[in-house]
Design an enzyme around this catalytic site. Structure first.
Site, PDB file in Angstrom:
ATOM      1  N   CYS A 140     -10.403  -4.757   0.456  1.00  0.00           N
ATOM      2  CA  CYS A 140     -11.495  -4.004   0.370  1.00  0.00           C
ATOM      3  C   CYS A 140     -12.508  -3.880  -0.899  1.00  0.00           C
ATOM      4  O   CYS A 140     -12.084  -4.759  -1.824  1.00  0.00           O
ATOM      5  CB  CYS A 140     -10.909  -2.230   0.590  1.00  0.00           C
ATOM      6  SG  CYS A 140     -10.253  -1.599  -0.865  1.00  0.00           S
TER       7      CYS A 140
ATOM      8  N   GLU B 279      -3.162  -4.516  -3.069  1.00  0.00           N
ATOM      9  CA  GLU B 279      -3.583  -5.558  -4.167  1.00  0.00           C
ATOM     10  C   GLU B 279      -3.655  -4.594  -5.344  1.00  0.00           C
ATOM     11  O   GLU B 279      -3.149  -5.270  -6.343  1.00  0.00           O
ATOM     12  CB  GLU B 279      -5.033  -5.724  -3.998  1.00  0.00           C
ATOM     13  CG  GLU B 279      -5.347  -6.823  -2.589  1.00  0.00           C
ATOM     14  CD  GLU B 279      -5.629  -5.935  -1.393  1.00  0.00           C
ATOM     15  OE1 GLU B 279      -4.920  -4.904  -1.014  1.00  0.00           O
ATOM     16  OE2 GLU B 279      -6.299  -6.207  -0.516  1.00  0.00           O
TER      17      GLU B 279
ATOM     18  N   GLU C 247       0.330   5.131   0.872  1.00  0.00           N
ATOM     19  CA  GLU C 247      -0.871   6.251   1.236  1.00  0.00           C
ATOM     20  C   GLU C 247      -0.573   7.480   0.597  1.00  0.00           C
ATOM     21  O   GLU C 247       0.581   7.843   0.002  1.00  0.00           O
ATOM     22  CB  GLU C 247      -0.834   6.131   2.576  1.00  0.00           C
ATOM     23  CG  GLU C 247      -1.226   4.734   3.397  1.00  0.00           C
ATOM     24  CD  GLU C 247      -1.478   4.646   4.774  1.00  0.00           C
ATOM     25  OE1 GLU C 247      -1.189   5.632   5.701  1.00  0.00           O
ATOM     26  OE2 GLU C 247      -2.220   3.743   5.061  1.00  0.00           O
TER      27      GLU C 247
ATOM     28  N   CYS D 101     -10.684  -2.977  -4.192  1.00  0.00           N
ATOM     29  CA  CYS D 101      -9.869  -4.102  -4.477  1.00  0.00           C
ATOM     30  C   CYS D 101     -10.513  -5.235  -4.906  1.00  0.00           C
ATOM     31  O   CYS D 101     -10.052  -5.922  -5.842  1.00  0.00           O
ATOM     32  CB  CYS D 101      -8.904  -4.366  -3.248  1.00  0.00           C
ATOM     33  SG  CYS D 101      -7.593  -3.100  -3.040  1.00  0.00           S
TER      34      CYS D 101
ATOM     35  N   ASN E 116       0.818  -1.143  -0.036  1.00  0.00           N
ATOM     36  CA  ASN E 116       0.091   0.016  -0.072  1.00  0.00           C
ATOM     37  C   ASN E 116       0.950   1.299  -0.075  1.00  0.00           C
ATOM     38  O   ASN E 116       2.091   1.323   0.672  1.00  0.00           O
ATOM     39  CB  ASN E 116      -0.951  -0.110   1.253  1.00  0.00           C
ATOM     40  CG  ASN E 116      -0.464  -0.234   2.611  1.00  0.00           C
ATOM     41  OD1 ASN E 116       0.539  -0.868   2.703  1.00  0.00           O
ATOM     42  ND2 ASN E 116      -1.143   0.422   3.581  1.00  0.00           N
TER      43      ASN E 116
ATOM     44  N   CYS F  41      -4.033   0.630  -2.456  1.00  0.00           N
ATOM     45  CA  CYS F  41      -3.860  -0.366  -1.550  1.00  0.00           C
ATOM     46  C   CYS F  41      -2.923  -1.556  -2.196  1.00  0.00           C
ATOM     47  O   CYS F  41      -2.440  -1.477  -3.475  1.00  0.00           O
ATOM     48  CB  CYS F  41      -5.308  -1.296  -1.609  1.00  0.00           C
ATOM     49  SG  CYS F  41      -6.404  -0.588  -0.836  1.00  0.00           S
TER      50      CYS F  41
HETATM   51  N1  THU Z   1      -5.209  -1.402   2.791  1.00  0.00           N
HETATM   52  C1  THU Z   1      -4.655  -2.246   1.731  1.00  0.00           C
HETATM   53  O1  THU Z   1      -3.686  -2.102   1.162  1.00  0.00           O
HETATM   54  N2  THU Z   1      -5.531  -3.560   1.299  1.00  0.00           N
HETATM   55  C2  THU Z   1      -6.498  -3.996   1.928  1.00  0.00           C
HETATM   56  O2  THU Z   1      -7.133  -4.915   1.530  1.00  0.00           O
HETATM   57  C3  THU Z   1      -7.165  -3.095   2.758  1.00  0.00           C
HETATM   58  C4  THU Z   1      -6.549  -1.834   3.276  1.00  0.00           C
HETATM   59  C5  THU Z   1      -4.388  -0.411   3.069  1.00  0.00           C
HETATM   60  C6  THU Z   1      -5.156   0.979   2.461  1.00  0.00           C
HETATM   61  C7  THU Z   1      -4.483   1.899   3.531  1.00  0.00           C
HETATM   62  O3  THU Z   1      -3.062   2.406   3.432  1.00  0.00           O
HETATM   63  C8  THU Z   1      -4.458   1.092   4.967  1.00  0.00           C
HETATM   64  O4  THU Z   1      -4.604  -0.302   4.415  1.00  0.00           O
HETATM   65  C9  THU Z   1      -5.696   1.126   5.791  1.00  0.00           C
HETATM   66  O5  THU Z   1      -6.758   1.191   5.268  1.00  0.00           O
END
Ligand code: THU
Length: 149
Positions: free
Chosen positions: A106, A73, A62, A109, A60, A71
């Protein structure tokens, strides 16, 4: 959009390698806001059973404008398309995190995974009891959006 491919078995060694790679790439996560460091490892479907496994990973990334966060994925899938082209299909995906928390992909994703999945794509993620759960994209997203052509 899922297409029907021959069913693929995944050996314990292949699953372990995906877990290892997902965990490793999670260390690269840029997560200064949530501190939730996520890694995803894709095993790509190949034309020939004899081909060596192609694994692509992502973490991920941000952003201060929170909604611009990518994310793990989505990072992995973007990397896979960039490296191997638009016809890739995901044979298996492992998602993990360094926070020891249950975490399913999520909603966004799920739609992204759907785009490159088959009915046999295997999706693994950490569950509440600390074990690894498995689902298909149809389990996770029974009514995906797709464009009819
Ligand atoms: N996140 C992911 O990378 N993948 C997921 O399946 C769920 C959430 C990340 C996004 C963000 O940087 C952090 O987790 C908190 O939501």
């Amino acid at each position: 959009m899922p297409t029907n491919n021959p069913p693929h078995d995944l050996s314990p060694a292949q699953l372990a390698e995906l877990q290892k790679r997902a965990l490793a790439v999670a260390h690269n996560a840029y997560a200064p806001y949530s501190h939730f460091r996520v890694g995803a490892a894709l095993l790509l479907a190949s034309a020939n059973e004899s081909d060596t496994d192609v694994i692509v990973t992502g973490c991920n990334v941000e952003n201060a404008s929170f909604r611009l966060t990518t994310c793990a994925e989505q990072s992995a899938i973007a990397a896979a398309v960039s490296l191997h082209g638009p016809t890739i299909r995901i044979r298996a995906i492992v998602v993990t995190n360094l926070n020891n928390l249950a975490c399913q992909p999520c909603g966004a994703c799920r739609q992204t995974i759907f785009e490159f999945s088959t009915h046999d794509t295997r999706i693994f993620f950490p569950s509440d009891d600390g074990t690894t759960s498995e689902a298909t994209i149809t389990n996770l997203l029974p009514a995906a959006f797709f464009l009819k052509n």
